[in-house]
Structures are given as C-alpha cells and as structure tokens.
Write an enzyme that holds these catalytic residues in place. Structure first.
Site, PDB file in Angstrom:
ATOM      1  N   SER A  24       0.822  -1.214   0.000  1.00  0.00           N
ATOM      2  CA  SER A  24       0.000   0.000   0.000  1.00  0.00           C
ATOM      3  C   SER A  24       0.854   1.261   0.000  1.00  0.00           C
ATOM      4  O   SER A  24       0.623   2.191  -0.783  1.00  0.00           O
ATOM      5  CB  SER A  24      -0.928   0.013   1.222  1.00  0.00           C
ATOM      6  OG  SER A  24      -1.812  -1.075   1.197  1.00  0.00           O
ATOM      7  N   ARG A  28       1.723   3.937  -3.434  1.00  0.00           N
ATOM      8  CA  ARG A  28       1.481   5.379  -3.308  1.00  0.00           C
ATOM      9  C   ARG A  28       2.769   6.155  -3.561  1.00  0.00           C
ATOM     10  O   ARG A  28       2.784   7.149  -4.297  1.00  0.00           O
ATOM     11  CB  ARG A  28       0.932   5.692  -1.910  1.00  0.00           C
ATOM     12  CG  ARG A  28      -0.530   5.305  -1.720  1.00  0.00           C
ATOM     13  CD  ARG A  28      -0.912   5.236  -0.249  1.00  0.00           C
ATOM     14  NE  ARG A  28      -2.345   5.055  -0.058  1.00  0.00           N
ATOM     15  CZ  ARG A  28      -2.994   3.900  -0.239  1.00  0.00           C
ATOM     16  NH1 ARG A  28      -2.328   2.813  -0.613  1.00  0.00           N
ATOM     17  NH2 ARG A  28      -4.300   3.831  -0.048  1.00  0.00           N
ATOM     18  N   GLY A  70      -5.253  -4.408  -8.676  1.00  0.00           N
ATOM     19  CA  GLY A  70      -6.357  -3.466  -8.517  1.00  0.00           C
ATOM     20  C   GLY A  70      -5.906  -2.081  -8.094  1.00  0.00           C
ATOM     21  O   GLY A  70      -6.395  -1.067  -8.604  1.00  0.00           O
ATOM     22  N   GLN A 147      -9.444   3.389  -2.364  1.00  0.00           N
ATOM     23  CA  GLN A 147      -8.439   3.551  -3.422  1.00  0.00           C
ATOM     24  C   GLN A 147      -8.867   4.593  -4.450  1.00  0.00           C
ATOM     25  O   GLN A 147      -8.033   5.269  -5.046  1.00  0.00           O
ATOM     26  CB  GLN A 147      -8.161   2.213  -4.105  1.00  0.00           C
ATOM     27  CG  GLN A 147      -7.426   1.233  -3.213  1.00  0.00           C
ATOM     28  CD  GLN A 147      -7.208  -0.103  -3.873  1.00  0.00           C
ATOM     29  OE1 GLN A 147      -7.469  -0.282  -5.056  1.00  0.00           O
ATOM     30  NE2 GLN A 147      -6.727  -1.061  -3.107  1.00  0.00           N
ATOM     31  N   ASP A 294      -8.766  -6.097   4.550  1.00  0.00           N
ATOM     32  CA  ASP A 294      -7.838  -7.078   3.989  1.00  0.00           C
ATOM     33  C   ASP A 294      -7.443  -8.175   4.968  1.00  0.00           C
ATOM     34  O   ASP A 294      -6.872  -9.188   4.561  1.00  0.00           O
ATOM     35  CB  ASP A 294      -6.569  -6.384   3.471  1.00  0.00           C
ATOM     36  CG  ASP A 294      -6.781  -5.733   2.114  1.00  0.00           C
ATOM     37  OD1 ASP A 294      -7.794  -6.052   1.453  1.00  0.00           O
ATOM     38  OD2 ASP A 294      -5.947  -4.905   1.710  1.00  0.00           O
ATOM     39  N   ARG A 325     -14.556 -12.247  -2.014  1.00  0.00           N
ATOM     40  CA  ARG A 325     -13.899 -12.909  -0.889  1.00  0.00           C
ATOM     41  C   ARG A 325     -14.877 -13.492   0.118  1.00  0.00           C
ATOM     42  O   ARG A 325     -14.554 -14.469   0.807  1.00  0.00           O
ATOM     43  CB  ARG A 325     -12.923 -11.942  -0.202  1.00  0.00           C
ATOM     44  CG  ARG A 325     -11.672 -11.699  -1.032  1.00  0.00           C
ATOM     45  CD  ARG A 325     -10.708 -10.738  -0.385  1.00  0.00           C
ATOM     46  NE  ARG A 325      -9.455 -10.695  -1.138  1.00  0.00           N
ATOM     47  CZ  ARG A 325      -8.520  -9.770  -0.983  1.00  0.00           C
ATOM     48  NH1 ARG A 325      -8.686  -8.803  -0.106  1.00  0.00           N
ATOM     49  NH2 ARG A 325      -7.415  -9.813  -1.716  1.00  0.00           N
ATOM     50  N   LYS A 392       1.652 -12.016  -5.771  1.00  0.00           N
ATOM     51  CA  LYS A 392       0.966 -10.722  -5.938  1.00  0.00           C
ATOM     52  C   LYS A 392       1.370  -9.749  -4.847  1.00  0.00           C
ATOM     53  O   LYS A 392       1.555  -8.555  -5.103  1.00  0.00           O
ATOM     54  CB  LYS A 392      -0.544 -10.927  -5.941  1.00  0.00           C
ATOM     55  CG  LYS A 392      -1.348  -9.631  -6.065  1.00  0.00           C
ATOM     56  CD  LYS A 392      -2.819  -9.906  -6.135  1.00  0.00           C
ATOM     57  CE  LYS A 392      -3.639  -8.631  -6.026  1.00  0.00           C
ATOM     58  NZ  LYS A 392      -3.392  -7.673  -7.103  1.00  0.00           N
TER      59      LYS A 392
END
EC number: 2.5.1.19
Length: 410
Positions: A24, A28, A70, A147, A294, A325, A392
């Site tokens: 994360s 950014r 994503g 996001q 998450d 999920r 990932k």
C-alpha cells in the site's frame, strides 16, 4: 502449482522473519516519485503489484496491462489522466475487467479528464487521453473503495488549482486515506481533512531531495499473527521492520489478536508476537473491519482453526476484490467442515467440531486466500491450489514459512 502443507509445528520457539515493504505504501510512493523525481525510496515492496506499478509508470507503450493489480488500476487511471498529450489504454486480467472503475472515472471527468470505456461501460479497459486539469471541486461516493479517493489525492498537488474533494456517505477504510495524506505531508504537499471534505493544495515545486523508507507490510504480518494464535503458549515470532505509530490500517492486528491470546511488543523497529494464553472455546470473536478489510480472511480462518464462533462486519468492499472474498471464504471453510453465513457485508462463522484433512483449498487468483489458509497446517495437513498466487503481494511467503518449520511438499 498445488502444494501440500503437512501437519507442522514451529521449529524454533523464537523464530524471526523479515518482511518486505508495504504494498500500500509502496504503490502510493511510486506514483509520487513519478510525479516528483527528487524522491528516493528504500524497502519498496517486491510484490507483483508493486513491480507492475513500477513498470507501468516507466512504460512508454500505448497499452499498459496491470493484470490482477487493482491498486495499480485505480492509481494509474488518475496518473495517466494528467499526462498531457499522452494516450494510454489501461487494461488487465479477465477478473480486472469485472471490477468496477466508474466511480473514479466519473470523478476524474468532473475535473475535466477525458476517459473512454473500450469494452463495457463502467469497467476496464479504458482509454485515457492525458490533459491539463484545471477544475478542482469534485464529489465522490465514499463507501465503495478508499483507493478511488487516494487515486485523486495522489495527483491533486499536480492539478493547477489542487483539489477540494467532498466525500458523500460513510467513509470506508479511513486509515488508508490518512496514509495517503501523511505521505503527501512527508514530501511537503499541504492538505486538510475536515468533516467530509479533503483539500489538497497545488504544488508546482519539486520537494527537496529526500529518501523515504517504506514500512514493512502489516497485511503480510497478519499470517504470522494467525500462526502465533495457533501455536502453543510461549511461542515467539519476531517480524521486521515495523513502527508502533504505523500509517497502515492493518496495524489494528495488535489489538485484534489479543482476543486470540497473542501479545505484541515493539522493539528496535521489530515486533515480537508471543502466544501468551489459550482462548476459551466459548468465546465469540466480533469485529467491525470497515477500516481493515484485507485481514478479514486471516481472522476468519484463525477463528475456525481454534473452534471459535466469529462475527465480522464492515466487509462490503470484499465483493469487488480479486475474487468475491465473502463467497470464497464461505466455500472453502465449509469444505473444511465449518459453517458460514454471509451477507453482502458480513461473515458469521459457527463453532466447528474439527477440521477435515488434506482438503484442497481453491485460491481464486487471490493471494490472500492462499496465505490466510496456510496456518491451518499447524492443525491438519492441507493442500493449497495455485500456490504461486502469493507473488501478488508476498513472493517469498512459502520460503519464509519453511524457515520457521512448516513442512511443504511441491
């Protein structure tokens, strides 16, 4: 590739693992670095998503494919919108083409961006014609994905008049928004967050050259919290590098896992997880995870493994992740012998009477499904399908598990 995790135990009751930078934070900062090249970064995530983000920002191609990433899709949609004179088609995997982008696209269009849907209205792929954006007031539905909000905030200082963003409705994942604003502050961009309005001032100056170190990923740490919870009392696992005043929303793990008998201490940029007590099986685990969705999979699997009932709410964003999920969790836990009820924003797990052995866990192209279920090997042998999916966000996950005593057959 499928792998089998034999029933395992932690080999050393004082294990240590080094975890790479937060995905994360990395994504950014990579975007901010592209806007302000005087920024230098250390401990950037080695995840697929961050590698894809890096490559996309350097790409000169007319088509940029971000596969399953994503975060990259959202952030790059905003980034390419302000690259004057450049045309880019942003695309991704089959699942990515099913994940909505319309809320962000409409907000960018309000600011003057030019974006065209290539296939289906409201979904990638999208064609972006970069231009100078002079409008600065925009409203955004705030209860879908933070996001979208962060994507706008990250480019805001490069807009001629900055941005005044009004958030409509209940705000989702506030810690991630605050993370974005804090990183802007670190590079000298002024912002304010009052009520439901976020303002970012324009900044035409490059910040003074500086090096920023990315904190390690708390989402990745969650699997070790789960492992500690399933271990014998006295087991210790040390993870680095972490801050007690973390920007990451998933740092709530420290408080949440007290309910599972795990105590966390901070020392020298590391955390040590200690299984300090057993948890009574009549306990009911209840958390609102609207600010940390998450880690829902990890918490649900920990509860199941310990035979605890579990009620998790605030999960409305989980349906638009790499997979749905909530459905995936229900399916896989029930294959193992559990009982799960879901709504469109909650999960309810009943007390289980044991775990079936050697059940193949489907991962649905979702890294968190693979990693959340892995700690079950401390209770019973299991099979993880498509194990490479962990790359990932955490490419060395299986190697790190082996280093602390997990027995894995490929």
């Amino acid at each position: 590739m499928n792998i089998t995790l034999q029933k395992s135990q932690i080999a050393n009751r004082q294990s240590k693992v080094t975890i790479t930078g937060s995905k994360s934070e990395s994504n950014r900062l990579l975007l901010l670095q592209a806007l302000y090249p005087t920024i230098h970064l250390k401990n950037v995530s080695n995840s697929d998503d961050s590698c894809l983000m890096t490559n996309a920002l350097k790409s000169t191609s007319e088509v940029v494919d971000i596969h399953h990433a994503g975060t990259a899709m959202r952030f790059l949609t905003a980034y390419f919108s302000i690259q004057e004179g450049r045309e880019v088609t942003l695309t991704g995997s089959k699942r990515m083409k099913e994940r909505p982008i319309q809320i962000l696209v409409e907000a960018l269009k309000e600011l003057g961006a030019e974006i065209i849907y290539v296939e289906n209205e409201g979904y990638p792929p999208i064609k972006i014609i970069g231009k100078k954006l002079t409008k600065n007031k925009v409203s955004l539905q705030a209860n879908v994905s933070s996001q979208y909000i962060s994507a706008l905030l990250l480019i805001a200082s490069k807009l001629e008049n900055g941005i005044e963003l009004t958030l409509e409705g209940e705000i989702t994942s506030v810690p991630y928004i605050k993370m974005t604003l804090s990183l802007l502050d670190e590079i000298g961009v002024e912002s304010s967050f009052v009520g439901n309005t976020i303002t970012v001032k324009p900044n035409t100056q490059h910040p003074i050259p500086k090096t920023l170190t990315v904190e390690s990923d708390w989402s990745s740490a969650s699997y070790y919290f789960s492992i500690a919870a399933l271990c014998e009392v006295g087991t210790e696992i040390t993870l680095s590098s972490y801050k007690e005043n973390s920007l990451q929303g998933d740092s709530v793990l420290v408080d949440i896992y007290k309910s599972f008998g795990v105590k966390t201490t901070f020392e020298n940029n590391s955390i040590t997880l200690v299984k300090s007590e057993m948890v009574a099986t009549e306990s009911i685990i209840e958390f609102d995870l609207a600010n940390a969705p998450d880690i829902a999979q990890t918490i649900a699997v920990t509860s199941f493994a310990l035979g605890l009932a579990c009620n998790l709410t605030g999960l409305h964003t989980l349906k638009i992740k790499e997979t749905d999920r909530l459905v995936a969790l229900k399916t896989e836990i029930e294959k193992l012998g559990g009982q799960v009820q879901i709504t469109d924003k909650s999960l309810h797990l009943s007390v289980s009477n044991g775990i079936k052995e050697l059940v193949p866990i489907s991962t649905y192209n979702d890294h968190r499904m693979a990693m959340a279920f892995a700690p079950l090997a401390l209770k019973t042998p299991i099979v993880i399908e498509d194990s490479e999916v962990v790359s990932k966000s955490y490419p060395t996950f299986w190697d790190d598990l082996e280093s602390i005593g997990f027995k894995i057959t490929k």
